[in-house]
Design an enzyme around this catalytic site. Sequence first.
Site, PDB file in Angstrom:
ATOM      1  N   PHE A   7     -18.627  14.960  -4.218  1.00  0.00           N
ATOM      2  CA  PHE A   7     -19.841  15.317  -4.941  1.00  0.00           C
ATOM      3  C   PHE A   7     -19.736  14.895  -6.396  1.00  0.00           C
ATOM      4  CE2 PHE A   7     -19.844  18.400  -1.478  1.00  0.00           C
ATOM      5  CZ  PHE A   7     -21.176  18.459  -1.098  1.00  0.00           C
ATOM      6  N   ASP A   8     -20.809  14.332  -6.909  1.00  0.00           N
ATOM      7  CA  ASP A   8     -20.957  14.243  -8.355  1.00  0.00           C
ATOM      8  C   ASP A   8     -21.226  15.666  -8.852  1.00  0.00           C
ATOM      9  OD1 ASP A   8     -21.435  13.079 -10.931  1.00  0.00           O
ATOM     10  OD2 ASP A   8     -23.585  13.293 -10.543  1.00  0.00           O
ATOM     11  N   LEU A   9     -21.071  15.894 -10.152  1.00  0.00           N
ATOM     12  CA  LEU A   9     -21.297  17.227 -10.692  1.00  0.00           C
ATOM     13  C   LEU A   9     -22.690  17.361 -11.297  1.00  0.00           C
ATOM     14  CD1 LEU A   9     -20.203  20.050 -11.402  1.00  0.00           C
ATOM     15  CD2 LEU A   9     -19.385  19.070 -13.565  1.00  0.00           C
TER      16      LEU A   9
END
Length: 517
Positions: A7-9
């Site tokens: 996941f990107d944040l």
Amino acid sequence: MNDYILFDLDGTLTDPKVGITTCVQYALASFGIEESDPNKLTPFIGPPLKDSFMEFYDFDEEKAETAVEKYRERFKDTGIFENEIYEGIPELIRKLKGNKKKLAVASSKPTVFVERILEHFDIRRYFDVVVGSELDGRRTDKAEVVAEALRQLYGEDAEDIEKKKQNTLMVGDRKFDVKGAKDEGVVSVAVTYGYGPMDELKIAKPDYIVRSVAELEKLLLRGTEKTAAEPPLSKALYVLVPVLIYYFVREIGANIGYFILNYMAVNLPASAVSAMIYFNEMGEPEGITGNGVALMSGLAFLTAGIVTWKFFAKEELGKAKEALTLRHALLKTPLAYACMAVGTLGIALGLNFLYDLLRITYNSASYQQTSEMQYAAAIPVGLLLNGLLVPVAEELMFRGVLYNRMKKYMTYLPAIALSALCFGIYHQNLVQGSYAFFMGCIIAYFYECFGRFHVPVIAHAISNISAYVLTVWTMRTDFVPQWWQCILLLAIGVGGFAVCWQMRNPKMESGDSEPKQ
């Protein structure tokens, strides 16, 4: 299976708009630049800060590095917590861990900040790996971040790296996330609820696009649903009963048409209904003309179509559209539609030429009888029936209901073949049945590629109209098809199909289709 998920944040797990834009304003103010509208600063969310200052404010490298330092001056203690986690994300993360997924965060934000944010929202414990950039400016490129996250996620002595990559997804909201995933050869999922404009994401061409956390959950957890085992008879009835009802209702519609014609014959002057009913010299009705047969058929298909839509297809098409929307690369460009039309037309005409050249159509008494009735109507009536009513009604049943229901128990390729086989048997003669099987396979595949119900209807209409016009033409002229024409048409058709095949979503071929029960 999606065994590894990155996941990107920012813009994917959390909404950092207030913290990031306020800190950018703080940094710009140190250079005498006042930016009062935080919405103008949302492009800073996602990419490396240094690159953003250089791109959006024409800072040179040294000035950009100074701006980053000023940004972090406020961010490290204040801006970092001016942040919100997206609704549904904690529940999604817990469900993924409950299904034994290995999770990682891969962010361009410095790792130390990523760790603090995840701890702040009490979700750090769910992630096996957390990787960001370094405070000294190293590892800011998203591909480098993804590569390091994968290295840690797979382990130093990981085997079957390529196989693991096939079961790995990178989820993010910007083109940088998509590019990072593609550079490392893993599946890319773009979310539109973040800060990446849709135009940007379409250009980046992720493998999937989702529009909400709920859609993301369906994508990441598909195939993990636990359903009660159904006996084979129950599955067969669920799939086939609508077809039997469709056939029964179609016959009712035809009988309604027959009663209407009888009423017209008895109650209307012969001159008013002569286009649909034959009368003898005594003025008594003797039979039904081709137009009358077309009226009966039209009512049959109209009735069957309405009942199918109301009781079966409306719900099935809604579910299918939702599921297919999770796939990116559903074909939608003008070129794709043109290739679909050319492919359908070429294969339809090529098969008709082939059947004539092999004398198949002439050696089938049942087809000849059906053909005489089918082509006895006036051309406009025949075109309306075969080009609109029949395609809509039959597609509602055989692709809208039958094919979509079959996909609940198998992947799409067997469902294409079996639904096309049922479509062929439904035509009740070898000529039309075998033709319907081949065209049913083509039409269902186009439906899967485009993901919109109007596509199989259009393809079916092209197939029917081309066959109808060709047959009427040959009946009224001395035209005889040649082998070279047959081969050329089939080659053109296969070429159009092949171009769509090349443009399709490659994930379609991985077997990762609808959940199987």
